[in-house]
Design a protein around this motif. Structure first.
Motif, PDB file in Angstrom:
ATOM      1  N   LYS A  34      -3.496   4.678   3.790  1.00 13.30           N
ATOM      2  CA  LYS A  34      -2.900   3.346   3.691  1.00 13.30           C
ATOM      3  C   LYS A  34      -2.763   2.668   5.058  1.00 13.30           C
ATOM      4  N   THR A  35      -2.311   3.414   6.072  1.00  9.91           N
ATOM      5  CA  THR A  35      -2.161   2.817   7.397  1.00  9.91           C
ATOM      6  C   THR A  35      -3.518   2.519   8.018  1.00  9.91           C
TER       7      THR A  35
ATOM      8  N   VAL B 135       2.930  -1.467   4.202  1.00 13.74           N
ATOM      9  CA  VAL B 135       2.633  -0.049   4.016  1.00 13.74           C
ATOM     10  C   VAL B 135       3.925   0.748   3.931  1.00 13.74           C
ATOM     11  N   THR B 136       4.010   1.650   2.953  1.00 13.06           N
ATOM     12  CA  THR B 136       5.156   2.541   2.850  1.00 13.06           C
ATOM     13  C   THR B 136       4.772   3.782   2.049  1.00 13.06           C
ATOM     14  N   HIS B 137       5.547   4.860   2.248  1.00 13.10           N
ATOM     15  CA  HIS B 137       5.418   6.046   1.400  1.00 13.10           C
ATOM     16  C   HIS B 137       6.584   6.106   0.423  1.00 13.10           C
TER      17      HIS B 137
ATOM     18  N   THR C 217      -6.189   1.678   6.400  1.00 12.61           N
ATOM     19  CA  THR C 217      -6.638   0.452   5.728  1.00 12.61           C
ATOM     20  C   THR C 217      -5.985  -0.771   6.352  1.00 12.61           C
ATOM     21  N   LEU C 218      -4.664  -0.684   6.575  1.00 14.79           N
ATOM     22  CA  LEU C 218      -3.941  -1.805   7.181  1.00 14.79           C
ATOM     23  C   LEU C 218      -4.479  -2.099   8.582  1.00 14.79           C
TER      24      LEU C 218
ATOM     25  N   ASP D 292       3.584  -2.279   8.895  1.00 10.84           N
ATOM     26  CA  ASP D 292       3.353  -0.842   8.829  1.00 10.84           C
ATOM     27  C   ASP D 292       4.677  -0.087   8.844  1.00 10.84           C
ATOM     28  N   GLU D 293       5.174   0.249   7.655  1.00 13.48           N
ATOM     29  CA  GLU D 293       6.445   0.955   7.475  1.00 13.48           C
ATOM     30  C   GLU D 293       7.549   0.385   8.362  1.00 13.48           C
TER      31      GLU D 293
ATOM     32  N   LEU E  15       0.873  -1.172   0.000  1.00  6.78           N
ATOM     33  CA  LEU E  15       0.000   0.000   0.000  1.00  6.78           C
ATOM     34  C   LEU E  15       0.909   1.220   0.000  1.00  6.78           C
TER      35      LEU E  15
END
Length: 369
Positions: free
Chosen positions: A42-43, A190-192, A45-46, A158-159, A34
């Motif tokens: 995104k976070t 999840v990442t940006h 959603t996770l 999560d990242e 995501l």
């Protein structure tokens, strides 16, 4: 392993909509990323997939079972956070054992799983160490191990590489991908950071302002961006975007840019406001007298294997790649030639990709909508 489905997932926080009626199928055994800027949803959603947040509406299924409002411990998933969340009073072995002891797993099975997990992550020599003195990379391995040892249906991350320095991040990207190829467990990450996404993912889900804009494999995301946002967000440097001078109609094979006709794949829709997109690596410098789009070199950046050249043209500032053997001088008058097979067109009003022969050649790798 498990397929994860989200249907019309919506999350409202008072007057803020974090996730907007999103639907997506995360295929069994795939590594799904995501991706998007901070605040894109995104976070959230996770966290809804994990059970740490409940949706305002919608449904989440895991391996065919409705888990929308089940507690995290009832979902058979394991989560890895950005901050390692290790228990400082427990050693490495104690941290790995903790989730199994909590589930009442027999001692002999705990020992077996801990040894197997430590071997996979190459932390067997650290089992009797304290977690407090470990490097960031080793602490992350222990955090991953605590998730792996449970043998869950899915991993949610999560990242998890966000606090590591650049060198460790690259190393852990490689290790995570190898780990996934070995375990084949459904993973949602999840990442940006688009570099992480491209290196790790089987499929990438790009989000912005709570919406899923595109879900596809890395090739599709990069070469066939579904919206102007995806085109701008993916790629370093990002895709060149140029406003056309005239509308297009079905059947057109060129657009008007700075009083020149630029060949494009056949257009299948009408648009009164057209934006032409092309990656810098598909733009080449040519002589200013060769009938190309002319301009003057404004700025040059060195990337080792090539130069990125910014050229000021009548159509705006555009970027092109030049061979490392010759540095274009600032102020030089040049021309730009497009690889017309790589051109994509967007409608400026809807900001969506216009159908063309190019896009028809690609079949999206995920289902969403």
């Amino acid at each position: 392993m498990a397929e994860i489905r989200i249907r019309n997932l919506h999350k409202q926080f008072t007057d803020f909509t974090a996730v907007k009626n999103s639907s997506l199928v995360l295929e069994d055994g795939k590594f799904v990323v995501l991706l998007g800027p901070s605040g894109c949803g995104k976070t959230t959603t996770l966290r809804m997939i994990a059970g740490l947040e409940y949706p305002t509406s919608g449904q989440i299924t895991l391996d065919g079972d409705d888990v929308t409002y089940l507690r995290p411990r009832e979902r058979d998933i394991a989560m890895v956070f950005q901050l390692f969340a290790l228990y400082p009073h427990l050693g490495v072995r104690g941290n790995l054992e903790f989730p199994l002891r909590n589930e009442g797993v027999p001692r002999i099975e705990i020992d077996k799983r801990v040894e197997e997990t430590a071997a996979i992550l190459r932390i067997g020599h650290l089992l009797d160490s304290s977690v407090n003195g470990l490097s960031g990379g080793d602490r992350q391995r222990v955090a991953l191990g605590r998730a792996i040892v449970r043998q869950p249906k899915a991993f949610l991350m999560d990242e998890p590489l966000g606090t590591l320095d650049a060198e460790f991040r690259e190393l852990m990207c490689v290790e995570l991908r190898k780990l996934h190829d070995r375990l084949k467990t459904t993973t949602v990450f999840v990442t940006h950071d688009q570099n992480e996404a491209m290196a790790l993912a089987d499929h990438i889900v790009v989000m912005d302002k709570g919406e899923i804009l595109q879900a596809d494999d890395p090739h599709g995301i990069y070469n066939f961006p579904a919206t102007l946002f995806v085109a701008r967000f993916i790629g370093r440097p990002p895709m060149n975007l140029i406003g056309a001078d005239a509308p297009v109609v079905p059947g057109d094979t060129s657009v008007r840019i700075a009083r020149r006709n630029i060949a494009v794949p056949r257009v299948d829709a009408t648009s009164t406001q057209v934006v032409l997109g092309i990656r810098p690596e598909h733009v080449r410098l040519c002589g200013s007298d060769e009938g190309c789009l002319g301009g003057r070199v404004k700025h040059v950046e060195y990337f080792g294997s090539h130069w990125v050249v910014e050229v000021e043209t009548e159509a705006g500032a555009l970027k092109a790649l030049a061979d490392k053997s010759a540095r274009p001088e600032q102020g030089l008058q040049v021309g730009l030639r497009f690889d017309t097979r790589r051109v994509v067109l967007f409608d400026a009003g809807t900001e969506k990709l216009l159908a063309s022969e190019t896009t028809l050649a690609h079949q999206p790798g995920m289902r969403h909508g």
